[in-house]
Design a protein around this motif. Structure first.
Motif, short mmCIF file in Angstrom:
data_model
loop_
_atom_site.label_atom_id
_atom_site.label_comp_id
_atom_site.label_asym_id
_atom_site.label_seq_id
_atom_site.Cartn_x
_atom_site.Cartn_y
_atom_site.Cartn_z
N THR A 28 3.53 -1.43 -4.75
CA THR A 28 4.54 -1.01 -5.73
C THR A 28 5.18 0.34 -5.39
O THR A 28 6.09 0.77 -6.10
CB THR A 28 3.90 -0.92 -7.14
N LYS A 55 -1.39 1.46 -11.35
CA LYS A 55 -1.21 1.25 -12.79
C LYS A 55 0.00 0.39 -13.12
O LYS A 55 0.14 -0.07 -14.25
CB LYS A 55 -1.02 2.61 -13.49
N ASN A 56 0.89 0.22 -12.17
CA ASN A 56 2.16 -0.43 -12.46
C ASN A 56 2.02 -1.96 -12.52
O ASN A 56 2.39 -2.70 -11.60
CB ASN A 56 3.20 -0.03 -11.40
P1 NDP Z 1 4.25 6.03 -3.68
O1 NDP Z 1 3.73 7.07 -4.61
O2 NDP Z 1 5.65 5.61 -3.78
O3 NDP Z 1 3.33 4.69 -3.83
C1 NDP Z 1 1.93 4.75 -3.78
C2 NDP Z 1 1.30 3.39 -3.94
O4 NDP Z 1 -0.13 3.56 -4.06
C3 NDP Z 1 1.71 2.65 -5.22
O5 NDP Z 1 1.60 1.26 -5.01
C4 NDP Z 1 0.64 3.11 -6.23
O6 NDP Z 1 0.51 2.23 -7.34
C5 NDP Z 1 -0.59 3.09 -5.35
N1 NDP Z 1 -1.63 4.01 -5.81
C6 NDP Z 1 -1.47 5.28 -6.26
N2 NDP Z 1 -2.67 5.81 -6.60
C7 NDP Z 1 -3.59 4.87 -6.36
C8 NDP Z 1 -5.01 4.81 -6.55
N3 NDP Z 1 -5.71 5.85 -7.04
N4 NDP Z 1 -5.65 3.68 -6.22
C9 NDP Z 1 -4.96 2.60 -5.74
N5 NDP Z 1 -3.62 2.59 -5.55
C10 NDP Z 1 -2.95 3.72 -5.85
O7 NDP Z 1 3.89 6.53 -2.21
P2 NDP Z 1 4.69 6.26 -0.87
O8 NDP Z 1 4.95 4.80 -0.73
O9 NDP Z 1 5.78 7.23 -0.75
O10 NDP Z 1 3.61 6.70 0.22
C11 NDP Z 1 2.47 5.93 0.51
C12 NDP Z 1 1.73 6.55 1.69
O11 NDP Z 1 2.58 6.48 2.82
C13 NDP Z 1 1.40 8.04 1.50
O12 NDP Z 1 0.17 8.32 2.10
C14 NDP Z 1 2.52 8.75 2.22
O13 NDP Z 1 2.12 10.02 2.71
C15 NDP Z 1 2.80 7.78 3.36
N6 NDP Z 1 4.16 7.83 3.88
C16 NDP Z 1 5.22 7.60 3.06
C17 NDP Z 1 6.52 7.66 3.53
C18 NDP Z 1 7.69 7.34 2.65
O14 NDP Z 1 8.82 7.30 3.15
N7 NDP Z 1 7.51 7.10 1.38
C19 NDP Z 1 6.79 8.01 4.92
C20 NDP Z 1 5.60 8.15 5.71
C21 NDP Z 1 4.33 8.08 5.21
P3 NDP Z 1 1.38 2.50 -8.71
O15 NDP Z 1 2.79 2.11 -8.38
O16 NDP Z 1 0.75 1.59 -9.70
O17 NDP Z 1 1.23 3.94 -9.03
#
Ligand code: NDP
Length: 403
Positions: A28, A55-56
């Motif tokens: 998500t 949570k979503n």
């Molecule tokens: P987001 O915050 O957009 O998404 C995070 C995801 O992880 C969501 O699906 C969220 O669920 C889930 N999540 C959050 N907390 C928990 C938890 N405690 N347990 C299980 N699931 C959890 O993050 P990004 O997609 O931006 O980034 C993800 C990873 O990728 C990070 O480590 C980031 O550093 C890395 N990254 C991201 C980039 C980007 O362009 N976005 C580029 C390069 C690396 P919910 O939606 O329910 O909160």
């Protein structure tokens, strides 16, 4: 130092060239949604095993139904009832909590996207590693918190890591894994975030709204703040050290505000190879999703004439104290990167909640690092223990600093 060159057995891949089954840990989020966007453009090629969220519930259920996933997992187990309700009438099975995430990571998907944000991504990623999976690694905290241990496990269990972070994906595309001795240095490019040319005196007043407003990339809130402090680049430096067979002194950082060159590899003969493209995470994700082949993407094609100029600036430590901190942490090794990551997470969320100022983020990280001692990390339990101590210490500092 580790070599992660995956073995490419094209013959074997051709034999099984029907569909690729995919699990997305963190579907998500920003990376998860971009991955599903690519999957949606070639539905014949992919089947969905498991999708997970924290949570979503609404988005997770919508994705799981749309992509006909076998399993949907909500990490917050209080929301299992809501997830079951949202999935009623579909064939998607629901699960929750740590056991649910573990089940998702353990399913026999051909390809696993590790895109849970933060240290929470460690356990499920390790589960996928231990079944020898092919893992597209977006979650940088896996390598920052537990790099040495994680890469040993990758080797021991025969897993394959495909770097997704745009810089590491760029290096992965241009690094001569067969002749690492011919590499002089790796240069990670950095956009510099929204404040690389803001007067240092003004940084104290930066608001969360300003910090998450990244000029080039559309990303989640945590990584956007990390980009603004350049802690993100520091974390990437540590990540690069574990992914590529080079020494610490061969890793360099350069601000490149246009985010067109995603990183560079310099060779001993003076040649510099770079990977370029418009800043869209679907390019590196597609490289990992299609690997070992390339896929078409809807990303805007690069038009260098339209861009005109590419510029570069050396980052300075006064502007970005987190770079100096991370270089020291990389030298110390052991549990130091785990402490760095945990204290940074606490500080970034405190900043986003308006409890501390922008410049307090690096201060909290630095103070937490001086409060705790370092040791070699030998297990995931060890990582979690260090992580917990560091969070506790950082939270105390946040409380002391709260506005
Ligand atoms: P987001 O915050 O957009 O998404 C995070 C995801 O992880 C969501 O699906 C969220 O669920 C889930 N999540 C959050 N907390 C928990 C938890 N405690 N347990 C299980 N699931 C959890 O993050 P990004 O997609 O931006 O980034 C993800 C990873 O990728 C990070 O480590 C980031 O550093 C890395 N990254 C991201 C980039 C980007 O362009 N976005 C580029 C390069 C690396 P919910 O939606 O329910 O909160």
């Amino acid at each position: 130092m580790n070599v992660t060159l995956p073995e490419i057995d094209r013959l074997k891949l051709a034999e099984t060239d029907k569909t690729k089954s995919v699990t997305i840990l963190g579907s998500t989020g920003s990376i998860g949604c971009n991955t599903l966007d690519l999957v949606s453009r070639d539905r014949e090629k992919f089947t969905l095993k498991a999708l997970t969220a924290n949570k979503n519930v609404a988005k997770l259920a919508e994705q799981a139904i749309e992509f006909d996933a076998e399993l949907a997992v909500i990490a917050d187990d209080r929301l299992l009832g809501a997830l079951k309700e949202a999935l009623s009438g579909s064939d998607v099975r629901a699960a929750a909590g740590e056991s649910g995430l573990n089940e998702a990571a353990n399913m026999d998907a051909d390809w696993v996207m590790s895109s849970i944000v933060g240290a929470a991504g460690l356990k499920p990623t390790l589960t996928a590693v231990r079944r020898g999976a092919t893992i597209a690694l977006a979650n940088k905290e896996c390598l920052v918190c537990a790099g040495g241990f994680m890469m040993e496990q990758v080797k021991d269990y025969g897993a394959t890591i495909l770097p997704v972070d745009s810089e590491h994906n760029a290096i992965f595309q241009i690094f001569d894994f067969e002749h690492p001795e011919t590499i002089d240095k790796i240069t990670l490019t950095a956009s510099g975030g929204p404040f690389w040319n803001t007067n240092v005196a003004k940084l104290a007043d930066i608001t969360p709204q300003q910090a998450v407003n990244h000029p080039n990339w559309s990303m989640g809130a945590k990584i956007s703040v990390d980009s603004a402090t350049m802690m993100n680049k520091g974390l990437e430096l540590i990540e690069a050290y574990y992914l590529f067979p080079v020494g610490k002194e061969q890793l360099d950082i350069l601000i490149h505000p246009q985010s067109i060159i995603h990183s560079m590899v310099s060779y001993v003969d003076g040649s510099v190879l770079a990977q370029l493209g418009t800043p869209d995470m679907r390019t590196p994700i597609s490289y990992a999703l299609g690997w070992p082949d390339r896929m078409e993407t809807p990303c805007k094609k690069l038009d260098l004439a339209e861009i005109g100029n590419l510029s570069f600036v050396k980052p300075d430590d006064e502007h970005f104290p987190s770079l100096k901190i991370t270089r020291e942490v990389l030298q110390n090794g052991g549990s130091a990167p785990t402490i760095l990551n945990a204290s940074n997470e606490v500080a970034v969320y405190a900043f986003l909640e308006g409890k501390i100022g922008f410049l307090d983020i690096a201060k909290i990280v630095e103070k937490t690092l001086t409060k705790l001692s370092f040791h070699k990390v030998t297990s995931l339990d060890d990582v979690h223990e260090v992580d917990e101590h560091a969070r506790h210490a950082a939270l105390e500092l946040v409380t002391g600093m709260s506005k």
